[in-house]
Design a protein around this motif. Sequence first.
Motif, PDB file in Angstrom:
ATOM      1  N   SER A 145      48.828  -9.194 -76.152  1.00  0.00           N
ATOM      2  CA  SER A 145      47.966  -9.651 -76.462  1.00  0.00           C
ATOM      3  C   SER A 145      46.694  -8.734 -75.667  1.00  0.00           C
ATOM      4  N   THR A 183      42.745  -4.938 -85.138  1.00  0.00           N
ATOM      5  CA  THR A 183      42.698  -5.654 -83.726  1.00  0.00           C
ATOM      6  C   THR A 183      42.166  -7.831 -84.056  1.00  0.00           C
ATOM      7  N   LEU A 209      42.124 -11.397 -84.060  1.00  0.00           N
ATOM      8  CA  LEU A 209      41.820 -12.351 -83.226  1.00  0.00           C
ATOM      9  C   LEU A 209      41.063 -13.227 -83.482  1.00  0.00           C
TER      10      LEU A 209
END
Length: 198
Positions: A77, A94, A98
Amino acid sequence: MSSVHAIFITAMSLYFVFWSDLYSDKYTAGPITFRSSPLSTFALGVSVGYFLSDLGMIFWLYPALGGLEYVVHHALSAIAVSYAMFTGEGQLYTFMVLISELTTPEINLRWYLDTAGLKKSNAYLINGVVIFFAWMVARILLFVYMFYHVYMHYIQVIQMHQIGILLVFMVPSVLAAMNLMWFGKIIKGMMKTLAKRP
């Protein structure tokens, strides 16, 4: 700290993925894989700080805060989010990944309920059901949607730098496999809890 970060980054991610025009196909300012803004970069910077500090705590207290799977999860991550932040590449994907931080406050609450000796309470049961549905949506179905989105925008994805392409395909795949593994444990735990209920 993890719950505060989770609430912040989930809200920002939902905004950028579903409500902002920044990554919209209707917005014609070049490939979506190269779009960024000061706000999107700032939000990713907050996440980089969180993942690095949490990774440091995991190493410092290893293995009390989590074993190898937590190290892999946080390291991947931190690398992927840092890359998207510094290069501006692949920020949409991304943010899609998330959104999975949505499950963190519920998991933290479960730990608090367990520590307080409330494992047999209705709150613990409700929390378990919420974790099940949140996990299924944010860490299973959303990943399917992300892979579909990558497939539909493949021509734009392969215009990224080779490192970015590798991260777009590798990191979500590894995290998705881990999410499925953990989801199996969630299902087993929920079935065991429900079986004990009168």
